[in-house]
Design an enzyme around this catalytic site. Structure first.
Site, PDB file in Angstrom:
ATOM      1  N   THR A 191       0.856  -1.197   0.000  1.00 52.73           N
ATOM      2  CA  THR A 191       0.000   0.000   0.000  1.00 52.73           C
ATOM      3  C   THR A 191       0.886   1.240   0.000  1.00 52.73           C
ATOM      4  O   THR A 191       1.980   1.210   0.542  1.00 52.73           O
ATOM      5  CB  THR A 191      -0.869  -0.021   1.277  1.00 52.73           C
ATOM      6  OG1 THR A 191      -1.816  -1.074   1.135  1.00 52.73           O
ATOM      7  CG2 THR A 191      -1.594   1.286   1.515  1.00 52.73           C
ATOM      8  N   GLY A 243      -1.197  -1.627   6.658  1.00 54.18           N
ATOM      9  CA  GLY A 243      -1.211  -2.812   7.504  1.00 54.18           C
ATOM     10  C   GLY A 243      -2.540  -3.528   7.380  1.00 54.18           C
ATOM     11  O   GLY A 243      -3.290  -3.290   6.429  1.00 54.18           O
TER      12      GLY A 243
HETATM   13  N1  ASP Z   1      -4.263  -1.341   4.811  1.00 51.07           N
HETATM   14  C1  ASP Z   1      -4.491  -1.983   3.533  1.00 51.07           C
HETATM   15  C2  ASP Z   1      -5.830  -2.668   3.583  1.00 51.07           C
HETATM   16  O1  ASP Z   1      -6.117  -3.343   4.549  1.00 51.07           O
HETATM   17  C3  ASP Z   1      -3.462  -2.973   3.159  1.00 51.07           C
HETATM   18  C4  ASP Z   1      -2.028  -2.595   3.461  1.00 51.07           C
HETATM   19  O2  ASP Z   1      -1.763  -1.507   3.926  1.00 51.07           O
HETATM   20  O3  ASP Z   1      -1.137  -3.430   3.222  1.00 51.07           O
HETATM   21  O4  ASP Z   1      -6.558  -2.606   2.617  1.00 51.07           O
END
Ligand code: ASP
Length: 326
Positions: A191, A243
């Site tokens: 992300t 996350g």
């Molecule tokens: N926070 C993002 C989500 O849950 C994924 C990530 O940040 O890796 O969609």
């Protein structure tokens, strides 16, 4: 952790991230490591050039994120992860701390740069969040061109989907009795996000993602949820998270960090550290944040093995980091 504690105020500052997770030093080959660092450098340079010229923090955030969305290395724009069904559904949000306006899109399938659409929602609609077909219909009214869903596909993300499906299927057998769905944090890092302070003292934050590998179609993560994965308020702080989104939504991460700064008068460093390393970590919420205050102090805590990130304060050279210790 690359951060600035009680640093003197600077005219402008910016931080970006490219996701947190289990980033193995052994598996990230030297050329790949360099490719990540080069792209992060390009992105932070794009943002800081705007700030150096006196541009708005929200414009710098959008510009930096666009660079990362256009790179297949990150889980945003091209290179987004796959849903269980083999498609791509993207989420993004932006918030302007000066006006407290925000724009978000979720579950979009045909927008090459969702951060641009989030920006358009903020600027040209009466709403904060538009989802799926409605978001894309709005995009057409704003002159966006729709791209085929396959535009986002990359072989590396496809392999992650196949691996994740196998793990999910194996885990499902074990967890079926408990009614728990299994997801692996490693399937989804990448992300992207940015936070910035401009010369006028305005704070902004933005985040863009493909979500998590093998997610159910229709699942919306924290990135697009104002107060969870993205938040900015002038005089307080700006936060972009990455996350396991379900935890970031439930623990209201970005808003909680800013509330600690605003009401408990904690430094942004202390506030971000408490939320990510104590509160989230204690409940199994894996991930990290980038956070900035109106003096240009930057916090980048993460409770995972690594987090792709870069920080830059005014004319100082950018710091580009992946792990705690390089
Ligand atoms: N926070 C993002 C989500 O849950 C994924 C990530 O940040 O890796 O969609």
């Amino acid at each position: 952790m690359s951060e600035y504690t009680n640093a003197p105020q600077v005219p402008f500052a910016i931080a970006i991230h490219g996701g947190a997770g289990t980033i193995s030093k052994a598996q990230l080959t030297a050329p790949l490591r360099q490719a990540y660092k080069d792209t992060l450098t390009l992105a932070i340079n794009r943002g800081s050039a705007i700030l150096a010229q006196g541009g708005d923090s929200v414009v710098a955030v959008q510009a930096a994120i666009t660079v990362l969305e256009n790179s297949p290395l990150f889980n945003a724009g091209i290179g987004s992860v796959y849903t269980y069904d083999g498609g791509h559904e993207l989420d993004a949000a932006v918030m302007d701390g000066r006006t407290m306006k925000a724009g978000a899109v979720a579950g979009v399938r045909h927008i090459a740069n969702p951060i641009d659409l989030a920006f358009a929602v903020m600027q040209h609609s009466d709403h904060v969040m538009l989802v799926g077909d409605g978001a894309e219909e709005f995009a057409l009214t704003q002159g966006f061109t729709l791209v085929p869903n396959g535009y986002f596909s990359t072989p590396a993300r496809n392999q992650q989907l196949l691996d994740a499906k196998e793990r999910l299927n194996n885990a499902a057998v074990a967890l079926q009795m408990a009614g728990i769905e299994a997801h692996n944090m490693d399937d989804k890092f990448g992300t992207v996000g940015a936070v910035a302070l401009d010369k006028q003292g305005n704070l902004a934050a933005g985040t863009s993602t493909g979500g998590m590998t093998a997610k159910r179609f229709g699942r919306i993560g924290d990135s697009a949820v104002i107060g969870a994965g993205t938040y900015a308020e002038n005089g307080v702080c700006a936060v972009s998270a990455t996350g396991h989104g379900e935890f970031f939504i439930r623990y209201h991460v970005a808003g909680d960090i800013c509330a600690k700064v605003k009401y408990q008068h904690k430094s942004v460093i202390e506030a971000a550290q408490e939320v990510v390393m104590q509160r989230l970590a204690a409940h199994g919420g894996a991930g990290g944040v980038i956070a900035i205050d109106s003096l240009g102090n930057i916090a980048t805590p993460f409770n995972t093995q690594g987090m792709f990130r870069a920080t830059q304060r005014s004319d100082e050279p950018a710091k580009v980091l992946i792990w705690e210790e390089e």
